[in-house]
Scaffold this motif. Structure first.
Motif, PDB file in Angstrom:
ATOM      1  N   ALA A 174      57.196  39.569  80.799  1.00  0.00           N
ATOM      2  CA  ALA A 174      56.854  39.127  81.969  1.00  0.00           C
ATOM      3  C   ALA A 174      57.446  37.874  82.573  1.00  0.00           C
ATOM      4  O   ALA A 174      58.028  37.887  83.690  1.00  0.00           O
ATOM      5  CB  ALA A 174      55.351  38.946  82.062  1.00  0.00           C
ATOM      6  N   LYS A 175      57.710  36.964  81.618  1.00  0.00           N
ATOM      7  CA  LYS A 175      58.522  35.790  82.009  1.00  0.00           C
ATOM      8  C   LYS A 175      59.918  36.060  82.410  1.00  0.00           C
ATOM      9  O   LYS A 175      60.623  35.373  83.417  1.00  0.00           O
ATOM     10  CB  LYS A 175      58.145  34.797  80.795  1.00  0.00           C
ATOM     11  CG  LYS A 175      59.013  33.298  81.077  1.00  0.00           C
ATOM     12  CD  LYS A 175      58.237  32.687  82.031  1.00  0.00           C
ATOM     13  CE  LYS A 175      58.707  31.140  82.214  1.00  0.00           C
ATOM     14  NZ  LYS A 175      57.838  30.342  82.955  1.00  0.00           N
ATOM     15  N   LYS A 232      61.083  38.770  83.322  1.00  0.00           N
ATOM     16  CA  LYS A 232      61.228  39.623  84.592  1.00  0.00           C
ATOM     17  C   LYS A 232      60.888  38.338  85.765  1.00  0.00           C
ATOM     18  O   LYS A 232      61.928  38.710  86.750  1.00  0.00           O
ATOM     19  CB  LYS A 232      59.868  40.444  84.974  1.00  0.00           C
ATOM     20  CG  LYS A 232      60.434  41.740  84.115  1.00  0.00           C
ATOM     21  CD  LYS A 232      58.996  42.745  84.161  1.00  0.00           C
ATOM     22  CE  LYS A 232      59.346  44.129  83.599  1.00  0.00           C
ATOM     23  NZ  LYS A 232      58.019  44.965  83.788  1.00  0.00           N
ATOM     24  N   SER A 233      60.339  37.606  85.822  1.00  0.00           N
ATOM     25  CA  SER A 233      60.071  36.626  86.816  1.00  0.00           C
ATOM     26  C   SER A 233      61.330  35.604  86.944  1.00  0.00           C
ATOM     27  O   SER A 233      61.567  35.280  87.828  1.00  0.00           O
ATOM     28  CB  SER A 233      58.709  35.759  86.572  1.00  0.00           C
ATOM     29  OG  SER A 233      59.034  34.864  85.372  1.00  0.00           O
ATOM     30  N   GLY A 276      62.703  40.364  88.435  1.00  0.00           N
ATOM     31  CA  GLY A 276      62.043  41.555  88.152  1.00  0.00           C
ATOM     32  C   GLY A 276      62.745  42.861  87.149  1.00  0.00           C
ATOM     33  O   GLY A 276      62.219  43.720  87.098  1.00  0.00           O
TER      34      GLY A 276
END
Length: 124
Positions: free
Chosen positions: A103-104, A106-107, A111
């Motif tokens: 998630a990190k 992707k941020s 994305g």
């Protein structure tokens, strides 16, 4: 007869191995706290590995964990050892860490998760 004895030995070994071998540590960390510690340590190690040539003073892992989570290295090691008794639960802990890292990533990358770097060393 030998096959039956071997089968009984295997079954008894499986049953015996399922029991908790270690007692919970005196200061048992919740799984969420352990996940957070492992996540932060992963980020710290990743930052260190990306800046090999740069002179930057990163905190030592033991000092970082003690300062942020008020957990000493012995307590952390005892909790890792305790939770690792159950391989399935321990895998869930590391999968949760991986999800947070993804998630990190992707941020940071708009994305997308970049493909893994399969290079072996400096020379490609």
């Amino acid at each position: 007869m030998k096959k039956i004895s071997l089968l009984l030995l295997v079954i008894s070994t499986i049953i015996c191995c399922k029991k908790e071998v270690l007692k919970p540590p005196k200061k048992l960390l919740e799984k969420e706290v352990l996940i957070s510690i492992i996540y932060d340590l992963s980020l710290l190690e990743g930052a260190k590995s990306q800046s090999m040539g740069v002179q930057y003073s990163y905190p030592k892992a033991t000092e970082f964990v003690k300062k942020k989570y008020n957990v000493d290295s012995t307590t952390f090691a005892d909790n890792i050892q305790y939770y690792s008794q159950d391989a399935k639960e321990f895998k869930k802990i590391y999968n949760a860490v991986k999800e947070q890292l993804d998630a990190k990533t992707k941020s940071i990358n708009g994305g997308k998760i970049p493909p893994p770097d399969n290079s072996q060393g400096i020379l490609k």
